[in-house]
Design a protein around this motif. Structure first.
Motif, PDB file in Angstrom:
ATOM      1  N   LEU A  59     -59.945  71.500 -76.419  1.00 24.29           N
ATOM      2  CA  LEU A  59     -58.509  71.794 -75.752  1.00 24.29           C
ATOM      3  C   LEU A  59     -57.670  70.414 -75.989  1.00 24.29           C
ATOM      4  CD1 LEU A  59     -59.426  73.401 -72.466  1.00 24.29           C
ATOM      5  CD2 LEU A  59     -58.946  73.907 -74.107  1.00 24.29           C
ATOM      6  N   ALA A  60     -58.263  69.185 -75.138  1.00 27.21           N
ATOM      7  CA  ALA A  60     -57.709  67.950 -75.494  1.00 27.21           C
ATOM      8  C   ALA A  60     -57.572  67.694 -76.640  1.00 27.21           C
ATOM      9  CB  ALA A  60     -58.566  66.247 -75.455  1.00 27.21           C
ATOM     10  N   TYR A  61     -58.063  67.617 -78.254  1.00 25.35           N
ATOM     11  CA  TYR A  61     -57.121  67.834 -79.094  1.00 25.35           C
ATOM     12  C   TYR A  61     -56.762  68.914 -80.027  1.00 25.35           C
ATOM     13  CZ  TYR A  61     -61.573  64.361 -80.467  1.00 25.35           C
ATOM     14  OH  TYR A  61     -62.222  62.945 -80.688  1.00 25.35           O
ATOM     15  N   SER A  62     -56.614  69.324 -79.525  1.00 30.49           N
ATOM     16  CA  SER A  62     -54.968  70.881 -79.889  1.00 30.49           C
ATOM     17  C   SER A  62     -54.544  70.498 -78.768  1.00 30.49           C
ATOM     18  CB  SER A  62     -56.277  72.104 -78.990  1.00 30.49           C
ATOM     19  OG  SER A  62     -57.097  72.705 -79.745  1.00 30.49           O
ATOM     20  N   ARG A  63     -54.284  69.902 -77.952  1.00 31.43           N
ATOM     21  CA  ARG A  63     -53.466  69.133 -76.955  1.00 31.43           C
ATOM     22  C   ARG A  63     -52.398  68.439 -77.984  1.00 31.43           C
ATOM     23  NH1 ARG A  63     -55.287  70.139 -72.303  1.00 31.43           N
ATOM     24  NH2 ARG A  63     -56.528  68.070 -72.093  1.00 31.43           N
ATOM     25  N   LEU A  64     -53.281  66.890 -78.559  1.00 30.82           N
ATOM     26  CA  LEU A  64     -53.371  65.698 -79.005  1.00 30.82           C
ATOM     27  C   LEU A  64     -52.236  66.810 -81.002  1.00 30.82           C
ATOM     28  CD1 LEU A  64     -53.330  62.577 -79.581  1.00 30.82           C
ATOM     29  CD2 LEU A  64     -54.683  63.512 -81.038  1.00 30.82           C
ATOM     30  N   MET A  65     -53.583  67.490 -80.980  1.00 26.49           N
ATOM     31  CA  MET A  65     -52.845  67.724 -82.465  1.00 26.49           C
ATOM     32  C   MET A  65     -51.137  68.078 -82.186  1.00 26.49           C
ATOM     33  SD  MET A  65     -53.031  68.405 -85.898  1.00 26.49           S
ATOM     34  CE  MET A  65     -55.219  68.287 -85.822  1.00 26.49           C
ATOM     35  N   ILE A  66     -50.923  69.415 -81.351  1.00 27.79           N
ATOM     36  CA  ILE A  66     -49.760  70.167 -80.856  1.00 27.79           C
ATOM     37  C   ILE A  66     -48.908  68.674 -80.988  1.00 27.79           C
ATOM     38  CG2 ILE A  66     -48.109  70.968 -79.439  1.00 27.79           C
ATOM     39  CD1 ILE A  66     -50.586  72.792 -78.952  1.00 27.79           C
ATOM     40  N   ARG A  67     -48.782  67.366 -79.939  1.00 30.24           N
ATOM     41  CA  ARG A  67     -47.965  66.517 -80.181  1.00 30.24           C
ATOM     42  C   ARG A  67     -47.396  65.644 -81.651  1.00 30.24           C
ATOM     43  NH1 ARG A  67     -50.356  65.132 -75.059  1.00 30.24           N
ATOM     44  NH2 ARG A  67     -51.442  63.393 -76.183  1.00 30.24           N
ATOM     45  N   ILE A  68     -48.337  66.091 -82.669  1.00 33.31           N
ATOM     46  CA  ILE A  68     -48.611  64.855 -83.487  1.00 33.31           C
ATOM     47  C   ILE A  68     -48.003  66.334 -84.788  1.00 33.31           C
ATOM     48  CG2 ILE A  68     -49.586  62.984 -82.676  1.00 33.31           C
ATOM     49  CD1 ILE A  68     -51.976  63.840 -84.600  1.00 33.31           C
ATOM     50  N   ILE A  69     -48.072  67.547 -84.461  1.00 26.05           N
ATOM     51  CA  ILE A  69     -48.192  68.393 -85.583  1.00 26.05           C
ATOM     52  C   ILE A  69     -46.820  68.266 -86.738  1.00 26.05           C
ATOM     53  CG2 ILE A  69     -47.369  70.538 -84.984  1.00 26.05           C
ATOM     54  CD1 ILE A  69     -49.896  71.457 -86.419  1.00 26.05           C
ATOM     55  N   ASN A  70     -45.992  67.528 -86.052  1.00 32.28           N
ATOM     56  CA  ASN A  70     -45.069  67.783 -86.689  1.00 32.28           C
ATOM     57  C   ASN A  70     -44.570  66.010 -87.340  1.00 32.28           C
ATOM     58  OD1 ASN A  70     -44.130  70.425 -88.092  1.00 32.28           O
ATOM     59  ND2 ASN A  70     -43.283  70.705 -85.738  1.00 32.28           N
ATOM     60  N   ARG A  71     -44.828  65.484 -86.535  1.00 31.58           N
ATOM     61  CA  ARG A  71     -44.885  63.837 -86.864  1.00 31.58           C
ATOM     62  C   ARG A  71     -45.759  62.956 -87.751  1.00 31.58           C
ATOM     63  NH1 ARG A  71     -44.602  61.474 -81.076  1.00 31.58           N
ATOM     64  NH2 ARG A  71     -44.246  63.331 -79.741  1.00 31.58           N
ATOM     65  N   VAL A  72     -46.624  63.814 -88.246  1.00 33.96           N
ATOM     66  CA  VAL A  72     -48.115  62.860 -88.752  1.00 33.96           C
ATOM     67  C   VAL A  72     -47.625  64.340 -90.750  1.00 33.96           C
ATOM     68  CG1 VAL A  72     -50.154  63.210 -89.768  1.00 33.96           C
ATOM     69  CG2 VAL A  72     -49.765  63.173 -87.460  1.00 33.96           C
ATOM     70  N   ASN A  73     -47.607  63.427 -91.510  1.00 36.82           N
ATOM     71  CA  ASN A  73     -47.387  63.992 -93.221  1.00 36.82           C
ATOM     72  C   ASN A  73     -48.703  64.433 -93.521  1.00 36.82           C
ATOM     73  OD1 ASN A  73     -46.701  64.252 -95.497  1.00 36.82           O
ATOM     74  ND2 ASN A  73     -46.074  62.444 -95.895  1.00 36.82           N
ATOM     75  N   TYR A  74     -49.148  65.885 -93.482  1.00 42.38           N
ATOM     76  CA  TYR A  74     -50.543  66.023 -93.583  1.00 42.38           C
ATOM     77  C   TYR A  74     -50.104  66.503 -95.426  1.00 42.38           C
ATOM     78  CZ  TYR A  74     -51.882  66.796 -89.153  1.00 42.38           C
ATOM     79  OH  TYR A  74     -52.233  66.397 -87.389  1.00 42.38           O
TER      80      TYR A  74
END
Lengths: 282, 441
Positions: free
Chosen positions: B353-368
């Motif tokens: 749950l914590a990582y999913s929230r984190l991922m949602i915050r950074i998903i469009n900021r990190v250059n995947y």
């Protein structure tokens, strides 16, 4: 907007409007009409700098088929490396290797499987063949007897701290039956037998000074004026090598068998082709 | 055994797997292989005391089974066992409900863990007998599974081609691609298992380059060339999941996971797929829960088989890797490892749950894309370190095979032919004949 239109009922449909648009005006991802946009307003994909899917398809097919062919050619030429038992560790599990050594013990299982223990001078390893392979080994006459030299190729499997070599292909077990003494060869003195003669056939003569049953055979201690050595007569070869023999302490025996080693002690092991007979000549 | 050290290594293993899980395409078994090489290369465990290694490894497997959902959902990089989560999961993502989908998968995984704990008496009593019963029949059971897997991928196609032959080819193209993928990966697997090309010093990892090529690199390539943008995601405070759906999904997933964990070579993806058909799933929520349960039961249950006294079963990459170094024997070993599973499972769910929230915050900021390029070179480096030039060659060919289902839109599950085909043939006693036919011996 998709560029499609609903045909009037009763009117024959002669063409699909989407297909009538130039391809560069359709989204290459979702197929909808996007006109001059460089980013599709429906699916959001970009039209510039796209990598052709056809390229990846061709790449995948060409490299997979050609590459697999080359890997097959290469694998055919790869020889199983010869390894020493002492060098085998858990990291080598699943390695396909060759081990050469002397068979110290052979076991047969009710389902047709065969196992034997190879000693290559640096350690021992159990070699195992499951039912099908075991039956094939027996049919090909490749089940090694005790004392015979064997080259076996197979896959190393580690369980806990024990390693074994699993043989899947019967042709990869080669039993070397050289070093055979001539039937009429003169006996050697027991003291002359050393580790360098392991796997070779010798003829010895001496008095039985000890006798014990060892499960599937009889162990005799044979003594001549120069020394003492164990002679192991397996039940499986007794009929052929020692017909009618009733070993007893004090009897004088002439033994033709192969030199082997068990737990650091040299021994003479007659095979089916060997001979154990009573003699009165010293 | 010190209870606090057990807890410490459980948490440590969960933490390591949580980091690995966030890296797209990096599989826990690859990481475990590297850890084994680093810690036990000399035959003695240098970093972790030997008795705690299974605990650490089990915690890694549990963490991976639950947290691996994150890259599968948010980055579109599933491993083989999570392929089916992505389809309804991506639907949730496109609706801004990625967090909820992650939570449903996690709840499914917890259901799977609870089911395994409840089923312990069955494990002790029934599984050893079931194994004795099925052992002589594994060959045809595997044949049935392969047949079902291949035959259930029926002809597709848009039906928009102008001619009859055009529509026929369009419809059967995907099916042919699936069959070709199964055949090519099967032949590759047969070659690699019959004549391993990896240096014998790391032979216990001899299939690793092939797996990296079949499953990891094609997804990394896909990520590098994909330009999909993720819509804004909503972090919900409750999940749309009635208890009935949770329990039904959990049961179906447990069934699928156990099929995969018990039968040789069958993976969580295949087990979940069969269980999905058996229980006739129609609901997306039920599907996601069942896949979460199936994935966890496959990974965790497969490894757990090694700890069931009297079963003597080695299933899953982790059990095979650990078998040369450690073999559990007692009921104490089983109960201890079950405790590790429960603890690690609970911690992993909250991390999910914590990582999913984190991922949602950074998903469009990190250059995947850059991260995927980095992962690509990391995978190549690891493959070279373990397999040398031959490892890279195998990974290249496997990558090409792994790209076929991606670009011809067939099931990636067909890549499992790499193990299914050779092992089934060997079970049927046909291995030596095929090896002779291919002139490998």
């Amino acid at each position: 907007m998709t560029g499609s239109s609903v045909p009037t009922p009763g009117t024959p449909r002669t063409s699909h409007p989407v297909r009538d648009f130039p391809p560069e005006t359709l989204c290459p991802s979702c197929g909808k009409f996007v006109g001059a946009y460089t980013r599709c307003p429906y699916c959001g994909c970009e039209h510039k700098h796209r990598m052709s899917i056809r390229f990846f398809r061709s790449f995948a097919l060409a490299v997979s088929i050609t590459g697999l062919f080359l890997i097959w050619i290469a694998a055919r030429g790869v020889k199983a490396p010869l390894v020493k038992v002492k060098d085998i560790g858990p990291m080598n599990s699943f390695a396909y290797v060759r081990i050469e050594g002397e068979n110290t013990r052979t076991s047969a299982y009710p389902d047709g499987g065969v196992g034997f223990v190879l000693d290559d001078g640096t350690g021992t390893i159990r070699v195992q063949a499951y039912a099908d392979t075991g039956r094939a080994l027996a049919a090909m006459g490749r089940v090694p007897g005790p004392g015979e030299r064997v080259s076996a190729e197979g896959t190393i499997q580690f369980t806990g701290e024990r390693a074994r070599l699993l043989v899947n292909v019967p042709e990869k077990v080669v039993v070397t039956r050289d070093g055979t003494a001539r039937p009429g060869a003169a006996p050697v003195e027991i003291a002359e037998i050393d580790a360098g003669q392991k796997g070779k056939e010798v003829v010895i003569m001496g008095k039985v000074t000890g006798l014990s049953n060892i499960g599937k055979g009889t162990k005799m201690e044979l003594t001549d004026p120069t020394g003492t050595i164990d002679v192991v007569l397996w039940d499986s070869v007794r009929e052929a090598a020692a017909p009618g023999l009733a070993p007893a302490a004090g009897k004088l025996l002439k033994v033709r068998g192969h030199v082997g080693e068990y737990r650091g002690r040299l021994q003479v092991v007659p095979r089916a082709s060997g001979r154990v007979e009573e003699t009165s000549v010293r | 055994m010190n209870i606090w050290l057990v807890v410490l290594y459980t948490l440590l293993g969960t933490a390591v797997s949580s980091l690995v899980s966030l890296m797209p395409a990096l599989h826990i078994y690859n990481v475990a292989g590297i850890i084994i090489i680093l810690t036990m290369g000399t035959g003695t465990s240098a970093l972790i005391p030997m008795e705690y290694v299974p605990i650490f490894m089990m915690a890694m497997v549990v963490g991976w089974a639950i947290l691996n959902t994150i890259p599968a959902l948010f980055l579109g990089a599933p491993d083989e066992s999570a392929i089916f989560v992505v389809l309804p999961g991506q639907k949730y993502m496109m609706q801004g409900r990625g967090y909820e989908a992650a939570a449903l998968t996690g709840l499914g995984a917890l259901a799977g863990i609870v089911a395994m704990a409840v089923a312990t008496p069955v494990f002790f009593k029934a599984l050893p007998k079931l194994r004795q019963l099925t052992r002589p029949h594994n060959f045809w059971i595997m044949g049935l599974i392969i047949s079902y897997m291949l035959l259930s991928e029926w002809p597709k196609g848009s039906g928009r081609q102008k001619t009859g032959w055009g529509r026929f080819i369009d419809g059967w193209k995907n099916l042919a691609a699936g069959l070709l993928t199964f055949l090519l990966s099967g032949i590759l697997g047969f070659i690699v298992l019959t004549k391993p090309l990896v240096p014998i010093r790391y032979a216990f990892q001899n299939i690793m380059p092939v797996f990296v090529g079949l499953f990891a690199i094609p997804w990394v390539i896909g990520n590098i060339f994909s330009r999909t943008e993720i819509p804004p995601q909503y972090v919900c405070r409750s999940a749309d999941l009635p208890t009935g759906i949770w329990s039904r999904g959990g049961f179906a997933g447990f069934l699928g996971g156990m099929i995969a964990a018990f039968l040789p070579v069958v993976t969580g993806g295949i087990g979940g797929f069969i269980a999905g058909h058996v229980t006739a799933q129609r609901d997306d929520r039920l599907f996601i829960v069942s896949q979460g349960a199936s994935k966890s039961v496959y990974y965790i249950g497969g490894f757990l088989m090694a700890f069931i006294p009297g079963l003597s079963r080695t299933r899953g990459g982790m059990a095979w890797m650990l078998r040369p170094f450690y073999q559990p024997h007692t009921y104490d070993d089983y109960w201890r490892i079950m405790g590790v599973i429960m603890l690690s499972g609970g911690v992993s769910f909250f991390l999910l749950l914590a990582y999913s929230r984190l991922m949602i915050r950074i998903i469009n900021r990190v250059n995947y894309r850059a991260l995927s390029v980095l992962m690509f070179f990391l995978l190549l480096a690891v493959t070279y370190a373990i397999g040398g030039p031959w490892g890279l060659a195998l990974a290249t060919v496997a990558t090409a095979i792994g790209l076929i289902p991606v670009y011809f839109h067939s099931r990636r599950m067909n890549c499992m032919g790499v193990l299914l085909l050779p092992i089934t043939l060997n079970m049927g006693g046909l291995g030596p004949s095929i090896a002779r036919l291919l002139r490998l011996v």
